[in-house]
Scaffold this active site. Structure first.
Site, PDB file in Angstrom:
ATOM      1  N   VAL B  80       0.855  -1.191   0.000  1.00 49.35           N
ATOM      2  CA  VAL B  80       0.000   0.000   0.000  1.00 49.35           C
ATOM      3  C   VAL B  80       0.888   1.237   0.000  1.00 49.35           C
ATOM      4  O   VAL B  80       1.878   1.302   0.732  1.00 49.35           O
ATOM      5  CB  VAL B  80      -0.928  -0.007   1.225  1.00 49.35           C
ATOM      6  CG1 VAL B  80      -1.666   1.315   1.356  1.00 49.35           C
ATOM      7  CG2 VAL B  80      -1.925  -1.168   1.119  1.00 49.35           C
ATOM      8  N   GLU B 171      16.302 -11.038  25.335  1.00 51.07           N
ATOM      9  CA  GLU B 171      16.258 -12.354  24.697  1.00 51.07           C
ATOM     10  C   GLU B 171      17.427 -12.547  23.729  1.00 51.07           C
ATOM     11  O   GLU B 171      18.046 -13.618  23.691  1.00 51.07           O
ATOM     12  CB  GLU B 171      14.901 -12.544  23.999  1.00 51.07           C
ATOM     13  CG  GLU B 171      13.800 -12.783  25.036  1.00 51.07           C
ATOM     14  CD  GLU B 171      12.381 -12.716  24.488  1.00 51.07           C
ATOM     15  OE1 GLU B 171      11.472 -13.188  25.192  1.00 51.07           O
ATOM     16  OE2 GLU B 171      12.172 -12.184  23.386  1.00 51.07           O
TER      17      GLU B 171
END
Lengths: 421, 421
Positions: B80, B171
């Site tokens: 888009v 993480e």
């Protein structure tokens, strides 16, 4: 490690190079394995990555992990650019590495028979990147077709041409037919993926010329039943963005895949020695260079002949046999023994799948086809995968996909943006 | 499908967009889901792709396959570029697509706080391509270091800087420590991967600010025990090829990973409406635009506040709740019912892993850490994966890696050639 032990350099960690390194396991030597990739690629299943059935990591494993327990082996990820045979060292983009024995096992790449300009529009299938590129190209074709209204453009996008009727071509054609007829069948709204056209073009008179003629006939019939348009005796004269020209006319296509020929890696050029037409280095009976008994060339890079005078085929078992032979030979020399018998190729057999539930197998007098052949093919390939983990993962994936008609790795990734075709 | 049914266009198939499309399952409407990728990416596990534990296909699934059984849904892979709110259509690079209702769920990307020139040297982690790029960068660092003799250059290559002490940063730091200390420990000859230096930089006073302070302390202690150099109250002032500058001095590093901030996708620009500092569109209580009740903005693209006045966090459950709310709301309007209650965010909890065997979990009054937290984290993430197949594959992979300390996806792929750093 003492500096006085012989330095053995193996370039290329394909089937041949890895086997050579492993055969040197107990040699009192310093073994250096050099590859421009960090992974060994299990090429026989690469077409399954290209057709979204397996992930790259299912068929490619870190070379240094494979050799982690071989204490005399060092693995380097570097690209070799030259060999100085007189002074006995190789040059990479980063280093100069001296050797006492050199094994060149750098494989082959696709050959466009002098038309390298076809490479961008007709990718071949040799490396992991080739496979993800072809996967992207196949999946994007369906996506583009779904997003457009023009029927002619849709038809062109949904035409897939595979050039070359050897094992890779047959396997790709069968797998793309499976994708179109089964995997994607229910996933689109504006197009019917089952209407995709898959054209397999072979210049010779039949598919899989390594097999007996009746098996070629069976393969052709099976592919045609799966909706593949098989065209033998057809020569591609041009590949471009919009399709291919053949001696029998033009085929408009959104995707062209090249499985028609290979050319050896540039080892002959590095060595400044004579090569045959396919770029392979001519070697002696012990796979060494005539003037350099310490340099060996193996696998797809070498021109080797079987005892019946036929060339040794460019398949994994042949490369492994050469690697094992050369590794054992060097180990013997390092141990002070004289060289043994010349290399002798033992042909184990041929196998190829034709999509879901069908394959052809020829092992000596054993010939199998159909479902039984497919089970044999699957078991054989899982057996040769390295490591229990990968055997289990691939077996599970195949079993699941068999039950569900699905494919787990339908990812379009990479930097290439979808283009208006 | 009849042309008279309302056309609902959903842009973005992340957690929010997919949930919105699914909530429209039974609506008498034409639902079009548009995404520039063909896959939905399970972002909470993307760091595991970046750290070679999972393959891209384990955490990304074809959008059209997820929605294959929803007969009123069409999926288009397009990008888009503009929204014409007055004439009610969106423009993609290929088409113009009209709508009656529009849901913008285009997510967020990394923010370099006005220093976009850092992007090439400090990649963030939002898409599959980011993850494979970071994986390549981490693995190549070890490969390059193995191939060189210069100690200073080796040390620089084996320094990994992670900027940002939120869940992704924690993480990543824990996983890179695992790679260096365990996965690769035995695979190299010239370097000791365990000597790698992992630096986690956080501008604020503590890691994981969404958690209570004692859990932040636990996370910090666990990371430091794993060998991570944790630096809070430290601000990065510059990123370049050779490392980072901070207010507390220079850190030479071969790899810099950006996990410090996000900015919303350009939906505000498409709409020509006001955005907050993070680029998020200001929406009303029903997540629609004040002047356009037929346009909804959800997920990381919208600035939404919980009943306590805090902003709704940019996490998957929040996006899913918004998607479900908006899908249900539009379905009601399509059915001729008036709009219901305003959107109300329900915070379920927070969780983050710290490498092998440790995690922090906070679900209301339930607080877990260590091994128990890690098991909870693993089960929760497997539960939210889409489809039995992926649950099984990921569970098996984790179980195997847990037993063997290995990582199955250690591939360096992509077009980037190894460079002399």
């Amino acid at each position: 490690m003492a500096l006085s032990v012989p330095r053995i350099v193996v370039v290329g960690a394909g089937f041949g190079g890895l086997e050579a390194a492993k055969a040197l396991d107990r040699a009192a030597a310093e073994v250096t394995v050099i590859d421009r990739h960090n992974h060994h690629c299990f090429q026989p299943l690469l077409y399954q990555v290209a057709t979204a059935a397996l992930s790259p990591a299912d068929v490619a494993w870190p070379i240094r992990h494979i050799l982690r327990d071989q204490r005399n082996a060092t693995v380097l990820m570097e690209e070799v650019v030259a060999v100085d045979a007189a002074r006995k060292y190789i040059r990479t983009t980063m280093n100069e590495i001296p050797y006492d024995y050199l094994v060149l096992a750098t494989g082959a790449t696709h050959s466009y028979f002098g038309h390298d300009e076809w490479a961008p529009v007709a990718p071949g299938l040799k490396r992991i990147e080739d496979a993800t590129r072809i996967r992207r190209s196949i999946l994007i074709a369906f996506e583009r077709a779904e997003a457009m209204a023009d029927r002619a453009a849709q038809n062109r996008l949904l035409t897939f041409v595979i050039v070359g009727g050897g094992a890779t071509g047959v396997e790709m054609a069968g797998a793309i037919a499976d994708i179109a007829r089964q995997t994607l069948a229910a996933d689109f709204r504006n197009i019917d993926p089952r209407a995709a056209r898959i054209v397999l073009i072979e210049a010779g008179p039949r598919l899989l010329p390594a097999f007996p003629p009746d098996m070629s006939d069976y393969v052709r019939a099976t592919l045609m039943k799966a909706g593949v348009d098989v065209r033998t005796d057809t020569m591609v004269t041009k590949c471009d963005e919009g399709g291919v020209d053949t001696n029998a006319g033009r085929i408009d296509a959104g995707t062209v895949i090249w499985a028609a020929g290979v050319v050896a890696s540039p080892a002959a050029r590095w060595l400044g020695v004579e090569a045959d037409r396919a770029g392979r280095v001519k070697v002696g009976p012990d796979l060494s260079l005539p003037d350099h008994p310490e340099i060996f060339v193996i696998g797809d890079t070498a021109a080797v002949f079987a005892s019946d005078g036929h060339p040794v085929p460019g398949i994994a078992p042949a490369a492994k046999q050469m690697g094992h032979y050369v590794g054992t030979l060097i180990a013997a020399r390092v141990a002070g023994q004289s060289g043994g018998k010349p290399f002798r190729y033992r042909h184990l057999g041929d196998l190829a799948t034709i999509g879901r539930r069908a394959a052809v197998v020829k092992f000596g007098r054993l010939q199998l086809k159909g479902f039984v052949g497919w089970v044999f093919w699957s078991v054989a390939h899982i057996y040769f995968l390295i490591g229990l983990r990968y055997r289990f993962m691939v077996a599970f994936t195949w079993f699941w996909d068999y039950l569900t008609f699905q494919r787990g790795a339908r990812l379009i990734t990479g930097s290439e943006q979808p283009r208006q075709k």
